[in-house]
Design a protein around this motif. Sequence first.
Motif, short mmCIF file in Angstrom:
data_model
loop_
_atom_site.label_atom_id
_atom_site.label_comp_id
_atom_site.label_asym_id
_atom_site.label_seq_id
_atom_site.Cartn_x
_atom_site.Cartn_y
_atom_site.Cartn_z
N MET A 125 0.93 -1.13 0.12
CA MET A 125 0.04 -0.16 0.05
C MET A 125 0.95 1.15 -0.03
SD MET A 125 -1.61 -0.12 3.94
CE MET A 125 -2.38 1.37 3.77
N ALA A 126 2.06 1.13 0.50
CA ALA A 126 3.18 2.15 0.54
C ALA A 126 4.29 1.59 0.87
CB ALA A 126 2.73 3.29 1.82
N HIS A 150 -4.47 -7.62 -1.36
CA HIS A 150 -3.70 -9.08 -1.07
C HIS A 150 -4.88 -10.17 -1.47
CE1 HIS A 150 -0.14 -7.56 0.83
NE2 HIS A 150 -0.82 -6.62 1.39
N GLN A 151 -4.65 -10.28 -2.67
CA GLN A 151 -5.71 -11.22 -3.18
C GLN A 151 -5.72 -12.54 -2.80
OE1 GLN A 151 -3.37 -9.80 -5.20
NE2 GLN A 151 -2.62 -11.33 -6.29
N ASN A 152 -4.78 -12.90 -2.60
CA ASN A 152 -4.44 -14.35 -2.11
C ASN A 152 -5.30 -14.93 -0.84
OD1 ASN A 152 -2.90 -14.78 -4.25
ND2 ASN A 152 -1.04 -14.92 -3.01
N ARG A 153 -5.61 -13.85 -0.16
CA ARG A 153 -6.45 -14.03 0.98
C ARG A 153 -7.86 -14.93 0.49
NH1 ARG A 153 -6.74 -9.84 6.10
NH2 ARG A 153 -4.60 -9.41 6.08
N PHE A 154 -8.22 -14.50 -0.51
CA PHE A 154 -9.49 -15.20 -1.04
C PHE A 154 -9.23 -16.54 -1.65
CE2 PHE A 154 -9.90 -10.52 -0.68
CZ PHE A 154 -11.17 -10.61 -0.28
N ASN A 155 -8.11 -16.99 -1.93
CA ASN A 155 -7.95 -18.22 -2.48
C ASN A 155 -8.83 -19.48 -1.77
OD1 ASN A 155 -6.19 -17.22 -4.17
ND2 ASN A 155 -4.33 -18.31 -3.51
N ILE A 210 5.51 -10.27 -0.38
CA ILE A 210 4.72 -9.51 0.54
C ILE A 210 3.06 -10.26 0.86
CG2 ILE A 210 3.84 -8.02 -1.08
CD1 ILE A 210 3.60 -5.82 1.17
N HIS A 211 2.80 -11.00 -0.20
CA HIS A 211 1.58 -11.47 -0.19
C HIS A 211 1.52 -12.81 0.80
CE1 HIS A 211 -0.75 -9.68 -3.41
NE2 HIS A 211 0.12 -9.84 -4.38
N ASN A 212 2.61 -13.61 0.71
CA ASN A 212 2.67 -14.64 1.46
C ASN A 212 3.15 -14.27 2.95
OD1 ASN A 212 2.01 -17.43 1.72
ND2 ASN A 212 4.17 -17.99 0.95
N ILE A 213 3.80 -13.11 3.16
CA ILE A 213 4.10 -12.44 4.53
C ILE A 213 2.62 -12.21 5.36
CG2 ILE A 213 5.23 -10.73 5.87
CD1 ILE A 213 7.29 -10.93 3.69
N ASP A 214 1.87 -11.59 4.18
CA ASP A 214 0.36 -11.26 4.80
C ASP A 214 -0.54 -12.52 5.27
OD1 ASP A 214 -1.97 -9.32 5.11
OD2 ASP A 214 -2.59 -11.04 3.23
N LEU A 215 -0.36 -13.36 4.44
CA LEU A 215 -0.85 -14.59 4.88
C LEU A 215 -0.45 -15.38 6.05
CD1 LEU A 215 -1.56 -16.49 1.27
CD2 LEU A 215 -3.07 -15.04 2.43
N LEU A 216 0.78 -15.45 6.23
CA LEU A 216 1.35 -15.86 7.47
C LEU A 216 1.01 -15.00 8.75
CD1 LEU A 216 3.65 -17.78 8.81
CD2 LEU A 216 5.27 -15.74 8.12
N GLU A 343 -5.39 -3.66 7.75
CA GLU A 343 -5.03 -4.99 7.44
C GLU A 343 -3.63 -4.87 6.45
OE1 GLU A 343 -6.08 -8.16 8.40
OE2 GLU A 343 -6.58 -6.91 9.99
N GLY A 344 -3.88 -4.10 5.63
CA GLY A 344 -2.56 -3.95 4.39
C GLY A 344 -1.22 -3.60 5.14
#
Length: 357
Positions: A125-126, A150-155, A210-216, A343-344
Motif C-alpha cells: 500500500m506504501a 492482497h488477493q491471495n486471502r481469497f484463494n 509480501i503476499h505470503n507474509i500477509d497470509l502468514l 490490514e494492508g
Amino acid sequence: MSKIKFAIIGCGRISYKHIEALVNNYEEAELVATCDIVEEKAKKSAEEYMTLINEKIKKTNNQAIVDLGTKICQPSSVNYYTDYKEMLVKEDINVIAIATESGYHAKHTIDGLNAGKHVLVEKPMALSLSDADKMITLAREKGLKLGICHQNRFNPPIQKLRRAIEEGRFGKIVNGTARILWNRNDDYYKQAPWRGTKELDGGTLMNQCIHNIDLLQWMMNSEVERVYAERGTFLRDIEMEDFGAILIRFKNGSIGIVEGSACVYPKNLEETLSIFGEKGTVVIGGLAVNDIKTWIFEDERDYDREDFYTEIDSVYGKGHTPLYKDFINAIKENREPLINGEEGKKALEIILKAYEF
C-alpha cells in the motif's frame, strides 16, 4: 444502486487482473477510464476491457438479460488518459484502482481520496509506515473505502485454512512458514528501471514476498513482538535484496519464518504457506498457494474432505475477482472491506522492520 464506476491508474504488468475482475463483476461494476503515462498502455487496457466485456455479454446474452437491459448498461467505450488528475476531474468515477509503481501508491491514493473517490490499491500500500498511516487516516476522515490488493486471502484453500484457525482447530500454534521460491532474472528487472530500487519498489521481500507474509501474519492471529532478518543481493543487478530471510516472534509466542528468493534456478518453484500446531498441520502450496498439500487435524470436520484446489494460470492467481466483489459490497453495505488499510499495513510493517537489518 447503479453500477459502481471504476478507473484504473497504471496499465502495466498487473492491470489485466483488474480488468478481468471488473469483467467478472460486470453486473455491479464497470470500467469507465484508464490512465498511464504511456498513452499506448492506457489505450490498450481500455480496448482490452471492451473486448472482454463484449465477449462476456455475448456468452450470457439470453432473453432475460436483454430484457433487463444489461447489454445497454455497458459503456460504449472506455476513455483513456495520460494525466490521472485530468481524469479525476473529467470522469464520473466512484473508485480508482491503483496499479502504478509501488513508490507512487501513497501519492496516487491520497490524491484519489482527496478527490472524493474510494481507492483499491495494489500491494504494497506504501513504502513507509508514515505514508500508510496518512492513507488510513484520510480515508477515515473522508468516509471513503480504502482496500489493499492482497488477493491471495481469497484463494479457496486459504479461506479453508482461515476457517480452521478461527475454529481453534490447531490448538496452540507453534510456528508458521512462508516460502517464496521464485525466479526473477535480469531481463525482468531491465524491463522497468524502477524494479528493485529502494525509492520505487523495494526488494524481493517487498515485491515478491509480501503476499505470503500477509497470509502468514493473518494465520498466526497475533501482533508482532519482534523481527530479525538477513538479506542480500546475490545474483541480480539491483539496489535491494534478491534473497531475504525473516524470523518473526509473535506476541502469542508463536514463531514465523519467511524464506524469500528471486534467485531460484531456472524458474519459479513454489509459494508455500505452512502452519503447525499442537493439534493440526496444514501445508498449502502450488504456484500461488492454491493447492492443499497437507491437511491433518486431531478432530474431523465435514469440510476436511473438500479439496478446494484452484486452477490458476499465473502467480497472480484468481483472487482479484472475489477481492473486487468484496470491495464493491463494502461500498454498497457501507462496511469495511476485508483487507482495509489497517490490514494492508501489517505485512508492510514486518518487511520494514526486516529492512532495518
